[in-house]
Design a protein around this motif. Structure first.
Motif, short mmCIF file in Angstrom:
data_model
loop_
_atom_site.label_atom_id
_atom_site.label_comp_id
_atom_site.label_asym_id
_atom_site.label_seq_id
_atom_site.Cartn_x
_atom_site.Cartn_y
_atom_site.Cartn_z
N HIS A 190 0.22 5.34 1.23
CA HIS A 190 -0.71 6.24 1.93
C HIS A 190 -0.01 7.56 2.21
CE1 HIS A 190 -3.30 7.40 5.59
NE2 HIS A 190 -4.03 7.58 4.49
N GLY A 223 -9.80 9.05 3.05
CA GLY A 223 -8.40 8.65 3.02
C GLY A 223 -7.71 8.68 4.37
N TYR A 239 0.82 -1.20 0.00
CA TYR A 239 0.00 0.00 0.00
C TYR A 239 0.87 1.26 0.00
CZ TYR A 239 0.85 0.62 5.05
OH TYR A 239 1.44 0.82 6.27
N TYR A 246 -9.55 2.47 7.07
CA TYR A 246 -9.45 3.83 6.53
C TYR A 246 -10.84 4.36 6.24
CZ TYR A 246 -4.51 2.75 5.78
OH TYR A 246 -3.18 2.39 5.95
N LEU A 285 -4.91 6.75 -0.69
CA LEU A 285 -4.55 5.37 -0.38
C LEU A 285 -4.64 4.52 -1.63
CD1 LEU A 285 -3.95 3.12 1.76
CD2 LEU A 285 -6.44 2.82 1.95
N CYS A 294 -3.67 0.48 -2.90
CA CYS A 294 -3.36 -0.83 -2.33
C CYS A 294 -3.40 -1.88 -3.44
CB CYS A 294 -4.37 -1.16 -1.24
SG CYS A 294 -4.14 -2.77 -0.46
N HIS A 316 -6.52 7.46 8.03
CA HIS A 316 -6.30 6.20 8.74
C HIS A 316 -7.06 6.23 10.05
CE1 HIS A 316 -3.75 3.53 11.45
NE2 HIS A 316 -4.27 2.71 10.56
N HIS A 345 -3.72 11.70 2.38
CA HIS A 345 -5.07 11.14 2.36
C HIS A 345 -5.40 10.40 1.08
CE1 HIS A 345 -6.98 13.57 5.89
NE2 HIS A 345 -5.83 13.02 6.20
#
Length: 597
Positions: free
Chosen positions: A149, A212, A147, A208, A154, A156, A214, A152
């Protein structure tokens, strides 16, 4: 087995997800599709059809109201049990796939439900009701999940290169990975060789929000099964059940039959239980190297005893050089283990007949099968003596490579001693400090060593190359020894029980009972190429390896750790004793060049 991708809160997310989906198409060549959950969340799945081959089981999977969405990679071995529990709750199913079960299970129980999953998995689950995205990886670490990050945004994916090909992230080499790679043959467990591209750790669950942000992370602990007396009979029963579960598929299954005890027992148990012959695959290196690298003859003995379609693929220096460009192109992250190219070659051949390949991965780590486990048990029996002896000047005493490495690896700390045993060379203090948080120090010395091999070496070397090599050819790799029941059995054994049963004694005894004593008692030989002999005997191979390393050193040598640069500058002086270091450098050199870093 599949490729999975996510784009969250990024500009032109629809274009990015399409590019990522195309980049991982080899992982799931039977079907590819993507969906925009809303203007911020996009997911894509590439499907390799293993269970329920109908289109109704294709990914991405959506709930009837479209509020839940799933893409995932792996196999649930307890999906029938979970399905029955969901049926009791009134759920209805359109398919017989484990993927639909997983979608409904997570919809019903959320992240807490992951604790009940038994199998191998990497998951991206979208819950529009909660406006959350869940990422998860199985505690054994069978399936990879990368991923990115930042700000904001993300991204994956099942593969790191897919994230780069989204067009949203630039490829920059992470030089901090040089030291762990040089000594351990792979980078750090939570990182990649690309800056800012990280890995979800085994057993990690991350949440998340749709913006965006976490939200939270937590670690899954593998639940211990009810205590069972660790006997050969219990081990056989658990392994037989694991074989039957993991060989279950709606497509042809094959076995990587290395000629070692572990894979031989898998095939023996399967055939004895079912009477169904399978395709088996092994490599041969020709007559010149057959006495020393004799996997093929042992594999042929097993294949001759139990009916099946056995394939012996001949591999020589020219074979490797011919496929090398294609191999490196499909290598997502560099791992300097020559078993990687061998598995890749076998999977390429197996692709003609099967879609699932089972291997003996994990048996050594769970039940003390490596030579370093034997060495460590000798060290633990007399640590004061070995510490004293290691401090003497032994340069003039003729010792073999293994004995010299044993003595050179001795450290005042048992933990550091085993870390040295398992690395290609003694770890520098700075790297040992960096790796120390991953070492299971709460366990007794020998059990900690086994757990280190299972959670560090196995995950980042063996399982990584097994996944990459098989998926490059659209094949699902499975490892029955890593069934949770067997991992639990190993972890539940005391140190004394492990020491009494080291060297995989149960596996060997079961083979002897079936008349396979020659296979059971063969010397331990790692699955890999005859690197030193090929460098010595084959000019073209030697010059290719050395020239690749030389070009790498000229461009990047200033960033190398001291010993790494020393060998890279003059590999011809080191290959006889340090051939593993040289091969390690060759793989990394080729990968760096291929990726334009």
């Amino acid at each position: 087995m599949c490729g999975i991708n996510l784009v969250l809160n990024a500009r032109k997310g629809d274009i990015a997800i399409h590019r990522m989906m195309e980049a991982t198409k080899h992982r799931g060549p039977d079907h590819s599709s993507w969906v925009g959950i809303n203007e911020k969340v996009f997911i894509a799945g590439n499907r390799l059809k293993i269970l329920d081959l109908r289109d109704v089981a294709n990914q991405p999977l959506l709930s009837d109201d479209g509020k839940l969405a799933l893409v995932w990679n792996g196999a649930l071995y307890n999906y029938q049990e979970l399905r029955n529990r969901l049926l009791e709750r009134g759920e209805a199913f359109r398919s017989h796939s484990d993927g639909e079960v997983l979608l409904k299970w997570l919809g019903a129980f959320g992240s807490e439900g992951i604790k009940q999953l038994r199998g191998m998995f990497a998951i991206v689950f979208v819950d529009s009701n909660k406006k959350q995205v869940l990422l998860a990886r199985d505690p054994v670490g069978m399936k990879p999940l990368y991923y990115y990050h930042r700000d904001h945004v993300l991204l994956c994916s099942s593969e790191s290169k897919s994230i780069l090909l989204s067009g949203l992230v630039s490829a920059t080499v992470d030089r901090k990975q040089y030291a762990p790679y040089f000594y351990c043959r792979h980078g750090m467990p939570d990182a990649s060789f690309f800056e800012d591209l990280l890995q979800v750790l085994p057993g990690e669950v991350k949440l998340y929000g749709f913006e965006g942000q976490h939200i939270a992370s937590h670690q899954l602990e593998m639940e211990q099964h009810a205590e069972q007396t660790p006997t050969k009979e219990v081990f056989k029963e658990l392994l037989t059940d694991a074989v039957l579960r993991q060989f279950h598929a709606d497509v042809p299954v094959g076995v990587l039959l290395s000629g070692g005890a572990d894979s031989s027992l898998l095939y023996q148990l399967w055939y004895k239980e079912t009477g169904i012959p399978l395709h088996t695959y092994t490599v041969g290196f020709g007559k010149a190297y057959r006495d020393q690298y004799d996997d093929a003859s042992f594999a042929a003995e097993v294949a001759g005893k139990y009916p099946g379609a056995h394939h012996e693929i001949q591999v020589d220096p020219q074979t490797v050089l011919e496929v090398w460009p294609e191999y490196v192109k499909t290598l997502d992250q560099p791992v300097g283990d020559s078993a990687s190219i061998l598995t890749w070659i076998l999977a390429r051949e197996a692709n003609k007949q099967v879609k699932v390949l089972a291997s003996g991965a994990g048996a050594d780590e769970l039940f003390g099968g490596y030579n370093r486990h034997k060495a460590f048990s000798h060290y633990l029996a007399r640590p004061v003596f070995w510490n004293f002896l290691s401090r003497l000047n032994l340069e003039k005493i003729p010792l073999g490579r293994e004995k010299r490495k044993f003595l050179a690896s001795i450290h005042a700390s048992p933990e550091r001693t085993f870390m040295n045993f398992s690395a290609l060379g003694n770890l520098p203090d700075s790297l040992a400090t960096q790796l120390r948080p991953y070492y299971p120090r709460q366990l007794s010395d020998y059990k900690a060593a086994l757990e280190w091999d299972r959670t560090f070496y196995l995950v980042n070397d063996v399982l990584k190359i097994h996944d990459n090599a098989c998926m490059a050819h659209g094949i699902e790799g499975r490892a029955p020894y890593l069934d949770w029941s067997l991992v639990s059995l190993s972890r539940g054994m005391t140190e004394a029980e492990h020491l009494r049963r080291r060297n995989k004694i149960w596996i060997r005894e079961l083979l002897r009972e079936e008349g396979l004593g020659r296979v059971a008692d063969r010397r331990k030989l790692g699955f890999g190429l005859p690197i030193r002999e090929w460098i010595r005997d084959n000019k073209n191979f030697r010059e290719t390896v050395f020239s690749e390393i030389g070009a790498f050193e000229k461009k990047h040598g200033n960033a190398f750790p001291p010993v790494m640069r020393k060998i890279a500058q003059n590999p011809v002086s080191y290959y006889k004793e340090g051939f593993l270091f040289v091969w390690n450098l060759f793989v990394l050199s080729s990968w760096i060049r291929e990726n334009g870093l």
